[in-house]
Design an enzyme around this catalytic site. Structure first.
Site, PDB file in Angstrom:
ATOM      1  N   GLU A   1      44.915  38.297  53.046  1.00 55.79           N
ATOM      2  CA  GLU A   1      44.932  36.905  53.509  1.00 55.79           C
ATOM      3  C   GLU A   1      46.358  36.513  53.889  1.00 55.79           C
ATOM      4  O   GLU A   1      47.318  37.233  53.586  1.00 55.79           O
ATOM      5  CB  GLU A   1      44.367  35.971  52.434  1.00 55.79           C
ATOM      6  CG  GLU A   1      42.866  36.156  52.239  1.00 55.79           C
ATOM      7  CD  GLU A   1      42.261  35.277  51.163  1.00 55.79           C
ATOM      8  OE1 GLU A   1      43.002  34.564  50.475  1.00 55.79           O
ATOM      9  OE2 GLU A   1      41.034  35.325  51.010  1.00 55.79           O
TER      10      GLU A   1
ATOM     11  N   HIS B   1      43.429  23.543  54.702  1.00 54.58           N
ATOM     12  CA  HIS B   1      43.016  24.886  55.138  1.00 54.58           C
ATOM     13  C   HIS B   1      42.932  24.871  56.658  1.00 54.58           C
ATOM     14  O   HIS B   1      42.375  23.942  57.233  1.00 54.58           O
ATOM     15  CB  HIS B   1      41.671  25.260  54.521  1.00 54.58           C
ATOM     16  CG  HIS B   1      41.400  26.734  54.573  1.00 54.58           C
ATOM     17  ND1 HIS B   1      41.124  27.393  55.746  1.00 54.58           N
ATOM     18  CD2 HIS B   1      41.386  27.676  53.599  1.00 54.58           C
ATOM     19  CE1 HIS B   1      40.948  28.676  55.483  1.00 54.58           C
ATOM     20  NE2 HIS B   1      41.108  28.883  54.195  1.00 54.58           N
TER      21      HIS B   1
ATOM     22  N   ARG C   1      49.393  29.443  55.020  1.00 49.37           N
ATOM     23  CA  ARG C   1      48.450  28.520  55.658  1.00 49.37           C
ATOM     24  C   ARG C   1      49.023  27.151  56.005  1.00 49.37           C
ATOM     25  O   ARG C   1      48.501  26.497  56.908  1.00 49.37           O
ATOM     26  CB  ARG C   1      47.167  28.419  54.844  1.00 49.37           C
ATOM     27  CG  ARG C   1      47.201  27.817  53.543  1.00 49.37           C
ATOM     28  CD  ARG C   1      45.778  27.672  53.016  1.00 49.37           C
ATOM     29  NE  ARG C   1      45.093  28.941  52.798  1.00 49.37           N
ATOM     30  CZ  ARG C   1      44.293  29.160  51.762  1.00 49.37           C
ATOM     31  NH1 ARG C   1      44.109  28.228  50.861  1.00 49.37           N
ATOM     32  NH2 ARG C   1      43.678  30.297  51.625  1.00 49.37           N
TER      33      ARG C   1
ATOM     34  N   HIS D   1      42.071  20.902  51.393  1.00 52.18           N
ATOM     35  CA  HIS D   1      41.468  22.059  50.715  1.00 52.18           C
ATOM     36  C   HIS D   1      41.867  22.184  49.248  1.00 52.18           C
ATOM     37  O   HIS D   1      41.019  22.384  48.389  1.00 52.18           O
ATOM     38  CB  HIS D   1      41.880  23.318  51.476  1.00 52.18           C
ATOM     39  CG  HIS D   1      41.340  24.595  50.927  1.00 52.18           C
ATOM     40  ND1 HIS D   1      39.988  24.838  50.841  1.00 52.18           N
ATOM     41  CD2 HIS D   1      41.961  25.713  50.447  1.00 52.18           C
ATOM     42  CE1 HIS D   1      39.788  26.044  50.329  1.00 52.18           C
ATOM     43  NE2 HIS D   1      40.977  26.589  50.062  1.00 52.18           N
TER      44      HIS D   1
ATOM     45  N   ARG E   1      50.575  26.700  48.015  1.00 51.44           N
ATOM     46  CA  ARG E   1      49.919  27.810  47.319  1.00 51.44           C
ATOM     47  C   ARG E   1      49.629  28.982  48.257  1.00 51.44           C
ATOM     48  O   ARG E   1      49.127  28.802  49.356  1.00 51.44           O
ATOM     49  CB  ARG E   1      48.595  27.322  46.726  1.00 51.44           C
ATOM     50  CG  ARG E   1      47.758  28.426  46.114  1.00 51.44           C
ATOM     51  CD  ARG E   1      46.454  27.878  45.592  1.00 51.44           C
ATOM     52  NE  ARG E   1      45.614  27.410  46.663  1.00 51.44           N
ATOM     53  CZ  ARG E   1      44.526  28.043  47.100  1.00 51.44           C
ATOM     54  NH1 ARG E   1      44.163  29.197  46.564  1.00 51.44           N
ATOM     55  NH2 ARG E   1      43.800  27.541  48.066  1.00 51.44           N
TER      56      ARG E   1
END
Ligand code: FAD
Ligand code: SIN
Length: 528
Positions: free
Chosen positions: A112, A240, A286, A347, A382
Site C-alpha cells: 500500500e 482516503h 495517502r 477515513h 497514518r
C-alpha cells in the site's frame, strides 16, 4: 443497583474484543456496544494489517516508512515498539483462528501507499471482517465475558459524580465505570468497573462524506474530553483518496491495495496525473494522493477522477478484490474493463485520547486503544494499514497493565442514579437530524482536505451555534442515541477546529493555504 465488573470495555471492534480475550482470565468482563457486536470500523477494513513478516523486509524500513508518513510528529520510540511487536500480534490472530490470504504456502503480503516493501497481511479485501469474526468466535460463550449489544455508553463515571469539582488541571481523576443506556428499553444504568477501556473508534461521521459506518461518532473521545482527559492531535483527520463516486454507494472504499497492485489514477481524458504531483505517483502516502486529487479536481473543474485497473489480469483482480469487484458490479461497473470513478472521503482520525505506551490515559483506571486513542504512532498522518496493527498492539499492552491495576482497585460506592429530572420525550427529532447534516456540511466545506484561517473561523462560528441549540435541546430531552451522538459529534468538531486553528503551519494531514509550509518550532503535538 449498579452492575459491577472487573473490566468494562466500551466498544466491540478489534481493540475492544482483543482486549477482552486477553483480560478474561483475570476477572469478569463486560463489553458494551451500541449496535450489533460486529458493527464497527474494524468490520469494514479492507487492505489489511501492516507487519514485517518477509525475511527480506526489515523492521527499520517499516519504522522509517511510518515516520516519513507521520511528517515529524511520530514518537520514534512508540513506532519502534509497535513495529517490532507486529509479528506477535499477527501470530496471535492466526492462533485465534484468523484465515489470512495465503500464496505459495505463506502469508500473501500486499503493498500500500508509503510502504517500501510488501508487508500487508490481509484476507482478500475483507480483512476487517475476518478479524472481527475471528475475535467474536474466540470469545463466544466465554464464562467471564458478557456482551451487552444495543447498549450506548453515555458518560464515564469519575469523582465528578461523587460531587467533587473536577477540572481540566486536575491530576487526580479516576474512572469508576460508565453510565450506559439500554437502547431497547431506554433505561440508564451505572456499570461500575475497576478498570475501563475506551475502544469506541473514530469519528468519520462528523464529515458529510466518509468511509466509516454510522457508529463512528467519536463518542469515546467526547466522553473522555468531558471527563477532562487529555486529547491530542485532533486536527489530523485522514481523507482516503479513493472512494467510489456513485451517489448511492455511500463512499464505499476502494482499497489502497488496489493501487498497490498497480491501479492507475486517471483524469477523464485518460491522463495519469499523479506523477505531476509526486514521483511515487499512486504509491505516495495517502495525504499526498488525496490532496493531489483534490487539487486536480479544483483546477480541472471535474467532479471525479478514475482508478484504472483494466490492465491487471482479471483472475488476479477477482482473487485479490472480490468484495470491491462485486460491489462495483452492483453499481454497473465492471472493474476488469471499466475505470472506477473515485473521490476522496474522510477515513481515519489520527488524534484521540492521549495515551502512554501501555494505553493509560491521563485518567486513572481509564485505558484507551484503537482509533479513539492518540498513541504517538501515526504522528501527523497514518501510514496505510498501521491502524489495525496499532489497535492490536495497544490492546495487548493495555491488557497487561489493566490486569495488574485491578489487583489494588476497589469498586466505588455512592454513585447516584442517572438524573432524568426536568426532561421529557420531545417529539422534534427532525432538529437533531438537521443539526447533524449542518454540522457535517460545515466540517466538509471548511475543515476538509484544504483549510484556511477564514474557513476555520467560519466553521467555529457555525459549530458554536449548532452547539448552543443542541445543548438547549439536550437539557430538556430524555437521553436518546441520536441526540447523544450529535452532542458527541459537536464536541469532536469543536476539538478538531480548535486544534486546526492553533496549528499555524501545514503538516501531514493538516494543510492550510494561509500557512502552507512546515515550521520547525511547530513540530509538537496539539494537546488539549
Ligand atoms: P471500531 O472497530 O470502530 O470499534 C468501535 C466500537 O465501539 C464499535 O463496536 C462501536 O459500535 C462501539 N461504540 C462506539 N461508540 C459507542 C458508545 N457510545 N457506546 C457503546 N459502544 C460504542 N485500518 C487498517 O489498518 N487497515 C485497513 O485495511 C483498514 N481499512 C479500513 C476500511 C474502512 C472502510 C474503514 C472505515 C476503516 C479502515 N481502517 C483500516 C481503519 C481501521 O478499520 C480502524 O481504525 C480500526 O478498525 C479501529 O478499531 P477500533 O476497535 O478502535 O474501533
Ligand atoms: C485501505 O484498504 O485502503 C484502507 C487501509 C487503511 O485504512 O489503512
Amino acid at each position: 443497583m449498579p452492575e459491577k465488573y472487573d473490566f468494562l470495555i466500551l466498544g466491540s471492534g478489534g481493540a475492544g474484543l482483543s482486549f477482552a480475550l486477553r483480560v478474561a482470565r483475570y476477572g469478569t468482563v463486560a463489553i458494551v456496544t451500541k449496535k450489533d457486536s460486529a458493527e464497527s470500523n474494524t468490520n469494514y477494513a479492507q487492505g489489511g494489517l501492516a507487519s514485517v513478516l518477509d525475511h527480506q523486509d526489515r523492521f527499520e524500513d517499516h519504522v522509517n516508512d511510518t515516520i516519513i508518513a507521520g511528517a515529524g510528529l511520530c514518537h520514534p520510540e512508540i513506532v519502534e515498539m509497535v513495529v517490532r511487536e507486529g509479528p506477535d500480534v499477527v501470530k496471535e490472530l492466526l492462533d485465534w483462528g484468523a484465515r489470512f490470504s495465503i500464496r505459495d504456502g505463506v502469508l500473501d503480503l500486499g503493498r500500500e501507499g508509503g510502504h517500501s516493501y510488501n508487508r500487508i497481511v490481509h484476507a482478500a479485501d475483507r480483512t476487517g471482517k475476518e478479524i472481527e469474526q475471528t475475535l467474536l468466535t474466540a470469545l463466544d460463550d466465554h464464562p467471564n465475558i458478557s456482551i451487552f449489544e444495543h447498549h450506548f455508553a453515555l458518560e464515564l463515571i469519575t469523582q465528578h459524580h461523587l460531587g467533587r469539582k473536577v477540572t481540566r488541571h486536575d491530576d487526580d481523576i479516576s474512572c469508576y465505570g460508565a453510565y450506559v443506556l439500554n437502547t431497547c428499553t431506554g433505561k440508564v444504568d451505572a456499570i461500575l468497573a475497576k478498570s475501563t477501556l475506551l475502544a469506541t473508534g473514530g469519528v468519520g461521521e462528523v464529515y458529510l462524506h466518509s468511509t466509516n459506518p454510522s457508529i463512528a461518532t467519536g463518542d469515546g473521545i467526547a466522553m473522555a474530553y468531558r471527563a477532562k482527559a487529555r486529547v491530542a492531535n485532533m486536527e489530523f483527520m485522514q481523507f482516503h483518496p479513493t472512494t467510489l463516486n456513485v451517489p448511492e454507494a455511500n463512499s464505499f472504499l476502494i482499497s489502497e491495495a488496489v493501487r498497490g497492485k498497480g491501479g492507475i489514477l486517471r483524469d477523464r481524458s485518460g491522463k495519469a496525473f499523479m506523477k505531476d504531483y509526486d514521483e511515487r505517483a499512486e504509491l505516495a502516502p495517502r495525504d499526498i494522493v488525496a490532496r493531489s486529487i483534490d487539487d486536480y479536481l479544483k483546477k480541472s473543474g471535474d467532479n471525479t477522477v478514475y482508478l484504472d485497473v483494466s490492465h491487471i489480469d482479471g483472475n488476479e483482480l477477482s482473487e485479490s478484490f472480490p468484495h470491491i469487484m462485486e460491489t462495483c458490479r452492483t453499481y454497473g461497473i465492471d472493474i476488469a474493463s471499466e475505470w472506477i470513478p473515485v473521490v476522496p472521503a474522510a477515513h481515519y482520525l489520527c488524534g484521540g485520547v492521549l495515551t502512554d505506551k501501555d494505553g493509560r490515559t491521563s485518567i486513572r483506571g481509564l485505558f484507551c486503544a484503537g482509533e479513539s486513542a492518540c498513541t504517538g504512532l501515526h504522528g501527523a498522518n497514518r501510514l496505510a494499514s498501521n491502524s489495525l496493527l496499532e489497535a492490536m498492539v495497544f490492546s495487548k499492552r493495555a491488557a497487561v497493565v489493566a490486569a495488574d491495576y485491578i489487583k489494588d482497585s476497589q469498586w466505588v460506592t455512592g454513585i447516584p442514579e442517572w438524573d432524568h429530572s426536568g426532561t421529557t420525550n420531545v417529539e422534534e427529532s427532525i432538529l437533531i437530524s438537521h443539526n447533524k447534516q449542518e454540522l457535517q456540511k460545515v466540517m466538509w466545506n471548511y475543515v476538509g482536505i484544504v483549510r484556511s484561517d477564514l474557513r476555520l473561523k467560519r466553521a467555529f462560528r457555525r459549530t458554536r451555534l449548532i452547539y448552543e441549540e443542541t445543548e438547549d435541546f439536550y437539557q430538556r430531552t430524555m437521553v436518546g442515541v441520536e441526540l447523544c451522538e450529535l452532542r458527541n459529534l459537536i464536541a469532536n468538531a469543536y476539538i478538531i477546529i480548535h486544534s486546526a486553528m492553533s496549528r499555524k503551519e501545514s503538516r501531514g494531514l493538516h494543510y492550510t493555504t494561509d500557512h502552507p509550509f512546515q515550521i520547525e518550532k511547530a513540530c509538537r503535538d496539539t494537546v488539549i
